[in-house]
Design a protein around this motif. Structure first.
Motif, PDB file in Angstrom:
ATOM      1  N   ARG A   1      56.961 -22.748 -63.799  1.00  0.00           N
ATOM      2  CA  ARG A   1      57.318 -24.350 -64.240  1.00  0.00           C
ATOM      3  C   ARG A   1      59.213 -24.264 -63.960  1.00  0.00           C
ATOM      4  O   ARG A   1      59.859 -25.663 -63.710  1.00  0.00           O
ATOM      5  CB  ARG A   1      56.707 -24.611 -65.331  1.00  0.00           C
ATOM      6  CG  ARG A   1      57.545 -26.437 -65.968  1.00  0.00           C
ATOM      7  CD  ARG A   1      56.990 -26.030 -67.225  1.00  0.00           C
ATOM      8  NE  ARG A   1      55.427 -25.796 -66.930  1.00  0.00           N
ATOM      9  CZ  ARG A   1      55.020 -25.820 -68.794  1.00  0.00           C
ATOM     10  NH1 ARG A   1      55.500 -27.059 -69.700  1.00  0.00           N
ATOM     11  NH2 ARG A   1      53.872 -25.506 -68.863  1.00  0.00           N
TER      12      ARG A   1
ATOM     13  N   TYR B   1      50.024 -31.800 -63.836  1.00  0.00           N
ATOM     14  CA  TYR B   1      50.541 -31.525 -65.687  1.00  0.00           C
ATOM     15  C   TYR B   1      49.662 -31.807 -66.141  1.00  0.00           C
ATOM     16  O   TYR B   1      48.718 -31.669 -66.521  1.00  0.00           O
ATOM     17  CB  TYR B   1      51.387 -30.735 -65.277  1.00  0.00           C
ATOM     18  CG  TYR B   1      51.315 -30.251 -66.746  1.00  0.00           C
ATOM     19  CD1 TYR B   1      50.814 -28.901 -66.771  1.00  0.00           C
ATOM     20  CD2 TYR B   1      52.367 -30.425 -67.947  1.00  0.00           C
ATOM     21  CE1 TYR B   1      50.957 -28.151 -68.292  1.00  0.00           C
ATOM     22  CE2 TYR B   1      51.941 -29.659 -69.829  1.00  0.00           C
ATOM     23  CZ  TYR B   1      51.422 -28.670 -69.266  1.00  0.00           C
ATOM     24  OH  TYR B   1      51.630 -27.964 -69.856  1.00  0.00           O
TER      25      TYR B   1
ATOM     26  N   GLY C   1      51.435 -28.535 -60.507  1.00  0.00           N
ATOM     27  CA  GLY C   1      51.340 -28.269 -61.721  1.00  0.00           C
ATOM     28  C   GLY C   1      49.975 -28.732 -62.053  1.00  0.00           C
ATOM     29  O   GLY C   1      49.309 -28.264 -63.479  1.00  0.00           O
TER      30      GLY C   1
END
Length: 519
Positions: free
Chosen positions: A37, A108, A162
């Motif tokens: 990330r 995400y 994500g």
């Protein structure tokens, strides 16, 4: 018979409690998910063109301690030293960089709730495993996406990453609710979710090493994506969705967990998710606000702190990796200290679960906010700024004993869905903060960054106050209607399609009336 004998042999050979195996694999999972990330926060400093003059505005920009600014090629243009790069660099302004840094969170946010529902239906093991596998593959493909599509390609592949990580938190919260007794949850929450800090430590540090001496930024994505694929293979072999599904857990541990875990889903099939009651639950919405506040500050740090160290304080790329890792080392260590204290106080009944969650929400929100502001007024004093950022992130370690696991307190049966709801909405901060900071800091001056940090302060403290007033650590009635019944003001019909005669006799312990009759 052969299978039973095989299990008995494994029971004797494998003496480590399987919930600890789950915890260790969870730590590695969160660590690797966060390296994937945050690695763009480091690599983007080497992917873009920099053309910064050696002059600086006193009080607003910091001087370059090396007296030069590194960018591409091997010549000098307008008093700027230029260094060769093994790959093409891109002319992306601060707003574009902010948009690219936020791209991950678009995907995400969208997969949190579906991930929680899938975890409750099919188990946390496969929902989480396949999610992280897809992120790992997308990470490996990132250099190819940038080469083909530039900023657009990078944006798309980051959204895909994500998508894969969205189910991770709700799946792990559900796994903890199925595997860990209440008296151990703070410890396991710190162990597993503290893996995020391991990722935040090693992600920038290893990235800095790989990028130093003019290293190829593509290697960062290949390295961390490859680790994720290797993790998935071990996860498939070692971890399972519930203790009762585990083929070689000891009988003693299985009995202990079945006796001490309150989640009904461990013992029987759950009823459909009571969305109407969940959406009307004040403790859940207060938890959402607290999570939004924390994530606003946290995502600002993990996404933009490397840029602050590189572009404002003028650390070189290797120093930036080290300086960006130090705050998360402090957060990781302190998360275990806070978790131990919280579990101890709850076990000794020195305070309730609700009080514990409120104490450590304050520790992880308002205190870090104060240190962030102090850091913004440290000017170009690099040692002071780094020290204050380290102190800020150290106190954020209380997050894993409070907001991060609070969904398990209020809804152990529907922890996956509730955690998805909370974390999904909170992750919107990850979309807003990088782009907002890109807009607030077009010239990378100290004054511009100070305004950005004051915004962080206001959000952290404001949401903390709301949680202190209305937050809760008690299981909510809608999480187990058989146990609690319906509250007197419930006028929306039954949560369940059918109930037995025995269920109709259940009386809510806090409300002197029977559960609402069903069709």
């Amino acid at each position: 018979m052969v299978l039973t004998g095989w299990r008995r042999v494994l029971n004797r050979v494998i003496f480590i409690p399987q919930r600890y195996v789950l915890g260790i694999m969870g730590l590695f999972a969160l660590a690797n998910s966060f390296t994937m990330r945050v690695c763009l926060s480091m690599t983007i400093t080497q992917m873009v063109l920099h053309a910064e003059p050696t002059e600086h505005i006193v009080g607003e920009t910091c001087p370059n301690p090396e007296g030069v600014t590194s960018i591409m090629n091997n010549s000098t243009i307008n008093e700027t030293t230029i260094v060769a790069s093994p790959r093409e660099r891109y002319d992306w302004d601060e707003a574009t960089q902010g948009l690219l840094l936020s791209a991950f969170y678009y995907g995400y946010v969208l997969t949190h709730l579906p991930g929680g529902l899938l975890a409750e239906r099919f188990g946390g093991k496969w929902t989480l495993g396949f999610g992280l596998l897809s992120t790992s593959i997308a990470t490996v493909l990132t250099p190819w996406a940038v080469t083909i599509g530039g900023a657009t390609g990078l944006f798309i592949i980051r959204v895909v990453e994500g998508f894969g990580e969205g189910p991770v938190t709700p799946a792990f919260v559900l796994l903890l609710a199925r595997w860990v007794p209440p008296s151990e949850r703070s410890r396991f929450g710190a162990m597993i979710f503290g893996g995020a800090q391991v990722g935040n430590i090693f992600g920038p540090y290893i990235s800095g090493i790989l990028l130093s001496d003019n290293g190829d930024w593509a290697n960062v994505f290949y390295f961390f994506g490859g680790l994720g694929i290797i993790w998935f293979l071990f996860w498939c072999l070692l971890c399972f969705s519930t203790p009762n599904e585990h083929p070689f857990i000891s009988d003693e541990e299985r009995l202990y967990l079945n006796k001490n875990i309150t989640a009904s889903g461990l013992h029987k099939k759950l009823d459909p998710v009571p969305f109407r009651a969940i959406l009307g639950s004040a403790p859940l919405w207060v938890l959402v606000l607290a999570a939004v506040g924390h994530d606003w500050g946290y995502f600002t740090m993990i996404t933009d702190l490397p840029k602050y160290f590189s572009d404002v304080l003028k650390f070189n790329i290797k120093e930036t990796g080290l300086m960006s890792a130090l705050p998360y080392m402090a957060m990781y260590v302190c998360s275990f200290l806070f978790a131990y204290l919280c579990d101890l106080c709850i076990r000794k009944k020195w305070h309730s679960i609700t009080t514990g969650r409120k104490i450590y929400t304050t520790v992880s929100s308002s205190i870090p906010a104060l240190f962030i502001i102090l850091a913004s007024y440290s000017g170009c004093n690099r040692a002071e700024a780094v020290g204050l950022f380290i102190a800020s992130m150290a106190f954020m370690g209380g997050f894993y004993s409070s907001v991060k696991i609070n969904a398990m307190d209020i809804a152990p049966n529907y922890a996956g869905t509730c955690s998805a709801f909370v974390n999904g909405l909170a992750a919107i901060s990850g979309i807003i903060t990088p782009y907002l900071i890109g807009l607030l800091t077009p010239d990378q001056t100290i004054g511009q960054w100070r305004i950005a940090f004051w915004t962080v302060f206001a959000v952290l403290v404001g949401t903390n106050i709301v949680y202190l007033i209305w937050g809760s650590g008690e299981q909510q009635w809608w999480d187990d209607v058989d146990k609690f019944g319906y509250p007197p003001n419930w006028k929306h019909g039954p949560l369940k399609k059918r109930t037995t005669d025995l269920e109709k006799k259940v009386v809510h312990p806090k409300h002197d009336h029977s559960p609402m009759p069903t069709d």
